[in-house]
Scaffold this active site. Structure first.
Site, PDB file in Angstrom:
ATOM      1  CB  SER A   1     -37.944  -6.659  46.084  1.00  0.00           C
ATOM      2  OG  SER A   1     -36.778  -5.904  46.337  1.00  0.00           O
TER       3      SER A   1
ATOM      4  CE1 TYR B   1     -30.145  -6.549  44.431  1.00  0.00           C
ATOM      5  CE2 TYR B   1     -32.070  -5.492  45.369  1.00  0.00           C
ATOM      6  CZ  TYR B   1     -31.294  -5.811  44.278  1.00  0.00           C
ATOM      7  OH  TYR B   1     -31.663  -5.397  43.027  1.00  0.00           O
TER       8      TYR B   1
ATOM      9  CB  THR C   1     -30.521  -9.985  42.819  1.00  0.00           C
ATOM     10  OG1 THR C   1     -31.886 -10.417  42.764  1.00  0.00           O
ATOM     11  CG2 THR C   1     -30.257  -9.017  41.672  1.00  0.00           C
TER      12      THR C   1
ATOM     13  CE  LYS D   1     -34.706 -10.711  38.954  1.00  0.00           C
ATOM     14  NZ  LYS D   1     -34.060  -9.405  38.938  1.00  0.00           N
TER      15      LYS D   1
ATOM     16  CG  HIS E   1     -31.564  -5.475  37.796  1.00  0.00           C
ATOM     17  ND1 HIS E   1     -31.134  -6.238  38.841  1.00  0.00           N
ATOM     18  CD2 HIS E   1     -32.327  -4.505  38.363  1.00  0.00           C
ATOM     19  CE1 HIS E   1     -31.603  -5.748  39.980  1.00  0.00           C
ATOM     20  NE2 HIS E   1     -32.344  -4.695  39.705  1.00  0.00           N
TER      21      HIS E   1
HETATM   22  C1  FNR Z   1     -36.555  -4.201  39.382  1.00  0.00           C
HETATM   23  N1  FNR Z   1     -35.796  -5.374  39.408  1.00  0.00           N
HETATM   24  C2  FNR Z   1     -35.347  -5.845  40.615  1.00  0.00           C
HETATM   25  N2  FNR Z   1     -34.676  -7.031  40.684  1.00  0.00           N
HETATM   26  C3  FNR Z   1     -34.286  -7.527  41.866  1.00  0.00           C
HETATM   27  O1  FNR Z   1     -33.695  -8.601  41.900  1.00  0.00           O
HETATM   28  N3  FNR Z   1     -34.545  -6.849  43.027  1.00  0.00           N
HETATM   29  C4  FNR Z   1     -35.205  -5.670  43.043  1.00  0.00           C
HETATM   30  O2  FNR Z   1     -35.441  -5.098  44.100  1.00  0.00           O
HETATM   31  C5  FNR Z   1     -35.593  -5.121  41.800  1.00  0.00           C
HETATM   32  N4  FNR Z   1     -36.217  -3.920  41.756  1.00  0.00           N
HETATM   33  C6  FNR Z   1     -36.749  -3.468  40.578  1.00  0.00           C
HETATM   34  C7  FNR Z   1     -37.501  -2.310  40.567  1.00  0.00           C
HETATM   35  C8  FNR Z   1     -38.097  -1.880  39.384  1.00  0.00           C
HETATM   36  C9  FNR Z   1     -38.914  -0.639  39.384  1.00  0.00           C
HETATM   37  C10 FNR Z   1     -37.918  -2.618  38.189  1.00  0.00           C
HETATM   38  C11 FNR Z   1     -38.573  -2.203  36.888  1.00  0.00           C
HETATM   39  C12 FNR Z   1     -37.159  -3.764  38.200  1.00  0.00           C
HETATM   40  C13 FNR Z   1     -35.612  -6.174  38.172  1.00  0.00           C
HETATM   41  C14 FNR Z   1     -36.801  -7.127  37.950  1.00  0.00           C
HETATM   42  O3  FNR Z   1     -36.811  -8.152  38.906  1.00  0.00           O
HETATM   43  C15 FNR Z   1     -36.765  -7.790  36.572  1.00  0.00           C
HETATM   44  O4  FNR Z   1     -35.518  -8.395  36.358  1.00  0.00           O
HETATM   45  C16 FNR Z   1     -37.088  -6.861  35.410  1.00  0.00           C
HETATM   46  O5  FNR Z   1     -38.038  -5.898  35.777  1.00  0.00           O
HETATM   47  C17 FNR Z   1     -37.620  -7.656  34.231  1.00  0.00           C
HETATM   48  O6  FNR Z   1     -37.850  -6.859  33.127  1.00  0.00           O
HETATM   49  P1  FNR Z   1     -39.293  -6.264  32.726  1.00  0.00           P
HETATM   50  O7  FNR Z   1     -40.322  -7.365  32.836  1.00  0.00           O
HETATM   51  O8  FNR Z   1     -39.564  -5.138  33.660  1.00  0.00           O
HETATM   52  O9  FNR Z   1     -39.062  -5.822  31.320  1.00  0.00           O
HETATM   53  C1  LAC Z   2     -33.802  -1.552  41.099  1.00  0.00           C
HETATM   54  C2  LAC Z   2     -33.126  -2.186  42.262  1.00  0.00           C
HETATM   55  C3  LAC Z   2     -33.625  -1.803  43.565  1.00  0.00           C
HETATM   56  O1  LAC Z   2     -33.725  -2.124  40.005  1.00  0.00           O
HETATM   57  O2  LAC Z   2     -33.057  -3.546  42.127  1.00  0.00           O
HETATM   58  O3  LAC Z   2     -34.316  -0.428  41.242  1.00  0.00           O
END
Ligand code: FNR
Ligand code: LAC
Length: 357
Positions: free
Chosen positions: A107, A130, A156, A232, A256
Site C-alpha cells: 500500500s 493513491y 486504486t 483496483k 475495497h
Molecule cells: C484495505 N484496502 C486497501 N486497498 C487499497 O487499495 N489501499 C489500501 O491502503 C488499503 N487499505 C486497507 C486497509 C485495511 C485494514 C483493509 C481491511 C483493507 C482494501 C484491500 O486491498 C482489499 O480490497 C480488501 O481488504 C479485500 O477484502 P478482504 O479480503 O479483506 O475481505
Molecule cells: C483503508 C484505506 C486506507 O481501506 O484504503 O483503510
C-alpha cells in the site's frame, strides 16, 4: 483456542491480540457494513460440480498473473498500516509472501517505506498507488516504486473520498505516536495523528488525495511509467471497457472490502459482468471475502485469473507476526490443493465455468 486450522480461526483470535481501535479499523466496513457481509456470503451461494475418476495424484496450483509466476492464484491485497498488527509490519508480510511464492501488493500507506519492504525479501511485489492532489508527490512515488524493483502499479480508484467508517469515527481512529506512513516522510505528509471523536484517516484522505481523479489521470499515469498498470476498484463492465481503452492490462474487481460505498454488490456477483466485457483483453483479478480454498476456485471458475486476500493476512500478522502470515498462506494453499483434488481439476487451467452450479 488451539492452533488455528483455517483463516477464520485467525480472525477469531485477533481481537485478543489487538487494541479495539485497531481491530475495528481492520475488521470494519462503511456505514451498515452490508457490503462487507455480502462479500463473505456471496461465494457460498455458488455450488460446485465435481468431476470424478480424474487422476488427482499430482495437483498443481501454479499459475501466472500478467506473466509473473505465482505458486497459487493468490496475492496479498494492499492494506494500509501493517505495523498496527505487528512491529515488523509490511516487511514480515514481504517475507511470508516470498516464501509462499506469491506477489505482495504494498500500500501507498504502508508503515515501512516501499524501499524497506523491497529489501526485506527478494520476491515479486507490486505497488498500490493513491494519487495525491499534488501530482509531484504521486510522480515521486511511482519513480521510487520503479527504482525499487516493483513490477506493476495498482491504481486504486474507489477512494475519491473516504467512505464513512462509523467504527473509526466513534473510536477516533488514527496512528499512535511514532507510527508514520513512511512513503510520505520525504514530503512531510506522513502523520495521521489521533483526533478525538473523528477518524483522522478520513480527514487525511479527504484533504490530501485527489478527488479530481478521472480517466485523464489514468492517461497521465500511463504516460509517466512503463510499469504494468492495473486498476483496483472496478465494479461495472462500462468501466472495465474504459480501463482497457486506457492501456490497463489488469483489472481488480474490488469494493475495497466493503469499506467505501456500502450497498454495492458483492464482488462475487459483479465478477461475471466484468469478465464478460473484458473478453480476454486484460486479466481480471478479484478480492473481497475470500476465506476458503473453495472460494478461490469459484473466483477462477467465474473467470478471475487470481484473487487477493486482505484481512486474513492481517489477522495472521496480528496473531503470530511473519509466522502467522506464512501459516495463513499455507492453510489457503492446502485448501486450494484439496479442493482441486476433490473437484477433479488437478491444474488451474482445468478450472472453468463448468465447475459451478
Ligand atoms: C484495505 N484496502 C486497501 N486497498 C487499497 O487499495 N489501499 C489500501 O491502503 C488499503 N487499505 C486497507 C486497509 C485495511 C485494514 C483493509 C481491511 C483493507 C482494501 C484491500 O486491498 C482489499 O480490497 C480488501 O481488504 C479485500 O477484502 P478482504 O479480503 O479483506 O475481505
Ligand atoms: C483503508 C484505506 C486506507 O481501506 O484504503 O483503510
Amino acid at each position: 483456542m488451539a492452533r488455528p486450522i483455517n483463516l477464520c480461526d485467525y480472525e477469531r483470535l485477533a481481537p485478543e491480540r489487538l487494541p479495539a481501535l485497531v481491530y475495528d479499523y481492520y475488521a470494519g466496513g462503511a456505514n451498515d457494513e452490508l457490503t462487507l457481509a455480502e462479500n463473505l456470503q456471496a461465494w457460498g451461494r455458488w455450488h460446485l460440480r465435481p468431476r470424478i475418476l480424474v487422476d488427482v495424484a499430482d495437483i498443481d496450483p501454479h499459475t501466472t498473473v500478467l506473466g509473473h509466476p505465482l505458486a497459487m492464484p493468490v496475492l496479498t491485497a494492499p492494506c494500509a498500516f501493517n505495523a498496527l498488527a505487528h512491529p515488523e509490519g509490511e516487511c514480515a508480510v514481504a517475507r511470508a509472501a516470498t516464501s509462499a511464492g506469491i506477489i505482495q501488493i504494498v500500500s501507498t500507506l504502508s508503515t515501512q517505506s516501499l524501499e524497506e519492504v523491497a529489501m526485506a525479501a527478494n520476491g515479486q511485489r507490486w505497488f498500490q498507488l493513491y494519487c495525491y492532489r499534488d501530482r509531484g508527490v504521486t510522480r515521486a512515488l511511482v519513480e521510487r516504486a520503479e527504482a525499487a524493483g516493483y513490477t506493476a502499479l495498482c491504481l486504486t480508484v474507489d477512494v475519491p473520498v473516504a467512505g464513512q467508517r462509523e467504527r473509526d469515527i466513534r473510536n477516533g481512529f488514527g496512528l499512535p505516536a511514532g507510527m508514520r506512513c513512511k512513503n510520505l516522510t520525504p514530503v512531510g505528509l506522513d502523520q495521521i495523528e489521533l483526533v478525538a471523536d473523528d477518524s483522522a484517516l478520513q480527514r487525511y484522505i479527504n484533504e490530501l488525495l485527489d478527488r479530481h481523479l478521472t480517466w485523464e489521470s489514468v492517461a497521465w499515469l500511463r504516460s509517466i511509467t512503463r510499469l504494468q498498470l492495473l486498476i483496483k476498484g472496478i465494479l461495472t463492465g462500462e468501466d472495465a471497457d474504459l480501463a482497457i481503452e486506457h492501456g490497463v492490462t489488469g483489472i481488480i474487481v474490488s469494493n475495497h472490502g466493503g469499506r467505501q460505498l456500502d450497498g454495492v454488490l458483492s464482488t462475487c456477483e459483479v465478477l461475471p459482468e466484468v469478465v464478460e466485457t473484458v473478453a480476454q483483453r486484460a486479466e481480471v483479478l478479484v478480492d473481497g471475502g475470500i476465506r476458503r480454498g473453495t472460494d478461490v476456485l469459484k473466483a477462477l471458475a467465474l473467470g478471475a485469473r487470481a484473487v487477493l486476500i486482505g484481512r486474513p493476512y492481517l489477522w495472521g500478522l496480528a496473531v503470530e507476526g511473519e509466522a502467522g502470515v506464512r501459516h495463513v498462506l499455507e492453510l489457503l494453499h492446502q485448501e486450494i490443493v484439496l479442493a482441486m483434488a476433490l473437484v477433479g481439476r488437478p491444474v488451474v487451467s482445468a478450472i472453468d465455468r463448468t465447475l459451478l452450479a
